[in-house]
Design an enzyme around this catalytic site. Sequence first.
Site, mmCIF file in Angstrom:
data_model
loop_
_atom_site.group_PDB
_atom_site.id
_atom_site.type_symbol
_atom_site.label_atom_id
_atom_site.label_comp_id
_atom_site.label_asym_id
_atom_site.label_seq_id
_atom_site.Cartn_x
_atom_site.Cartn_y
_atom_site.Cartn_z
ATOM 1 N N GLY A 10 0.824 -1.205 0.000
ATOM 2 C CA GLY A 10 0.000 0.000 0.000
ATOM 3 C C GLY A 10 0.854 1.249 0.000
ATOM 4 O O GLY A 10 1.901 1.290 0.651
ATOM 5 N N ALA A 11 0.405 2.263 -0.754
ATOM 6 C CA ALA A 11 1.165 3.519 -0.828
ATOM 7 C C ALA A 11 0.234 4.715 -0.669
ATOM 8 O O ALA A 11 0.325 5.702 -1.390
ATOM 9 C CB ALA A 11 1.940 3.605 -2.147
ATOM 10 N N GLY A 12 -0.669 4.599 0.300
ATOM 11 C CA GLY A 12 -1.507 5.736 0.670
ATOM 12 C C GLY A 12 -0.830 6.522 1.771
ATOM 13 O O GLY A 12 0.400 6.510 1.900
ATOM 14 N N GLY A 14 -0.644 5.994 5.028
ATOM 15 C CA GLY A 14 0.151 5.183 5.928
ATOM 16 C C GLY A 14 1.287 4.465 5.246
ATOM 17 O O GLY A 14 2.419 4.449 5.733
ATOM 18 N N SER A 36 2.075 -1.292 -4.637
ATOM 19 C CA SER A 36 0.867 -0.488 -4.695
ATOM 20 C C SER A 36 0.114 -0.824 -5.973
ATOM 21 O O SER A 36 0.661 -1.462 -6.880
ATOM 22 C CB SER A 36 1.228 1.008 -4.672
ATOM 23 O OG SER A 36 0.074 1.810 -4.832
ATOM 24 N N CYS A 161 -15.797 6.509 9.186
ATOM 25 C CA CYS A 161 -15.055 7.733 8.879
ATOM 26 C C CYS A 161 -16.075 8.834 8.679
ATOM 27 O O CYS A 161 -16.739 8.884 7.636
ATOM 28 C CB CYS A 161 -14.199 7.521 7.626
ATOM 29 S SG CYS A 161 -13.144 8.914 7.221
ATOM 30 N N CYS A 355 -6.814 16.303 14.796
ATOM 31 C CA CYS A 355 -7.595 16.437 13.564
ATOM 32 C C CYS A 355 -8.008 17.877 13.313
ATOM 33 O O CYS A 355 -8.336 18.625 14.241
ATOM 34 C CB CYS A 355 -8.842 15.571 13.627
ATOM 35 S SG CYS A 355 -8.496 13.810 13.605
ATOM 36 N N LYS A 390 -5.673 23.981 8.031
ATOM 37 C CA LYS A 390 -5.842 22.829 7.133
ATOM 38 C C LYS A 390 -5.127 23.080 5.807
ATOM 39 O O LYS A 390 -4.486 22.164 5.248
ATOM 40 C CB LYS A 390 -7.336 22.572 6.900
ATOM 41 C CG LYS A 390 -7.659 21.335 6.062
ATOM 42 C CD LYS A 390 -7.381 20.050 6.810
ATOM 43 C CE LYS A 390 -7.809 18.818 6.011
ATOM 44 N NZ LYS A 390 -9.242 18.506 6.163
#
Length: 425
Positions: A10-12, A14, A36, A161, A355, A390
């Site tokens: 995975g390469a998001g 995280g 990925s 989410c 957040c 943000k």
Amino acid sequence: MGKPLIVVLGAGLGGTIASYEIKAAVKGRADVMTISDTDTYNFIPSNPWVAVRWRAPEAIQVHLPPVFAKKKIGFNSVGAKRVHASEKRLELNDGTSLNYDYLVIATGPDLAFDEIEGLGPQGHTVSVCQTAHAADAADAFDAFVENPGPIIVGAVQGASCYGPAYEFTMILDTELRRRKIRDKVPMIYVTPEPYIGHLGLDGVGDTKSLLESEMRDRHIKWITNARVTKVEAGVMHVEEVNEDGSVRKAHDLPFGYSMMLPAFRGVPAVRDIEGLTNPRGFVIVDKHQRNPTFPEIFALGVCVAIPPTGPTPVPVGVPKTGFMIESMVTAIAANLASILEGKEPIAEATWNAVCLADFGDSGVAFVAQPQLPPRNVNWASEGKWVHLAKIGFEKYFLRKIRKGESEPFYERLAMHAMGIRKLRF
């Protein structure tokens, strides 16, 4: 004998920073390779802006192969078809296989739109879960403003989410006011949460009052304890339930535009592997982010199995927020370094949450230490400064991805000065 191979799947958010941080932590004692299904990094928190054309997709994307090459991290974007955990082998989508010594699963979720008839980009609602989805949502919004009507935003039962749904609700309100057509658009927020501001976390600080007040000020109605049964063109069928799960009221809600977040599940590559994943396909980990059955496998991010904070009338999942994911990354990197030194892993992620929820012209920030209650710190605040923060965070994080950095020393010092840490020891 060659060096051990650590594969990051995975390469998001995280997976990318995990690749950077693990490479630095192992100090040449192992090779690191990332698998990925795309060679493009997308900054997912900016997707709500893409959906109203406040950002172009390419503005929040990074082409990864040159960065990984510079950091001497192997990279393959063919994607994985299946994890064969008992064989320590990845079956790739092109039919080849890759043997690993250690595997870090950071796949993110599979989006379960198919669990509700008519839901999602292939149905009658749009999505901001992926940047491509958000770009399509922008096209749909362009058509909507030519013939405005009711808007429904929210999440379906089992979703885990909620921040992006709240953000997108307020961002749409801001954009409609700028276009001088807000008076033509009734808005309603539909959610399985037992109350506004629950967020899958049983609230953080006073998020209930903050978000309820924001919605009242913006003339946005809401339905909580909501279960979406079906979506048809222009109509969403929703059951509002009582505390005992019985149906209190059925709603047939008209809409001209709707964005509903789906429930998540594990990706097909890891789903239904006994000892590795739970019934929804999320990876089971211990306090060191390590799978108990297959100790050479670690996992981080949205793909990790976390039980809900407590029973709710409608299923509500737990979110895995950005800083929480980063703490998992740091713990895994430290534990892999220990293992390569012949030591037992001892690092534990704090799962602290920091957040920023943007509302287009203001926002809400919260700090939860740890993310799951009971907490040592439980704080939330609102103001225009959150919107600006943000924007600044987006630029800063994309710069880190482009430079191949996980946590520059000045970021670590700043977070420690605020008492926010990634590891428990």
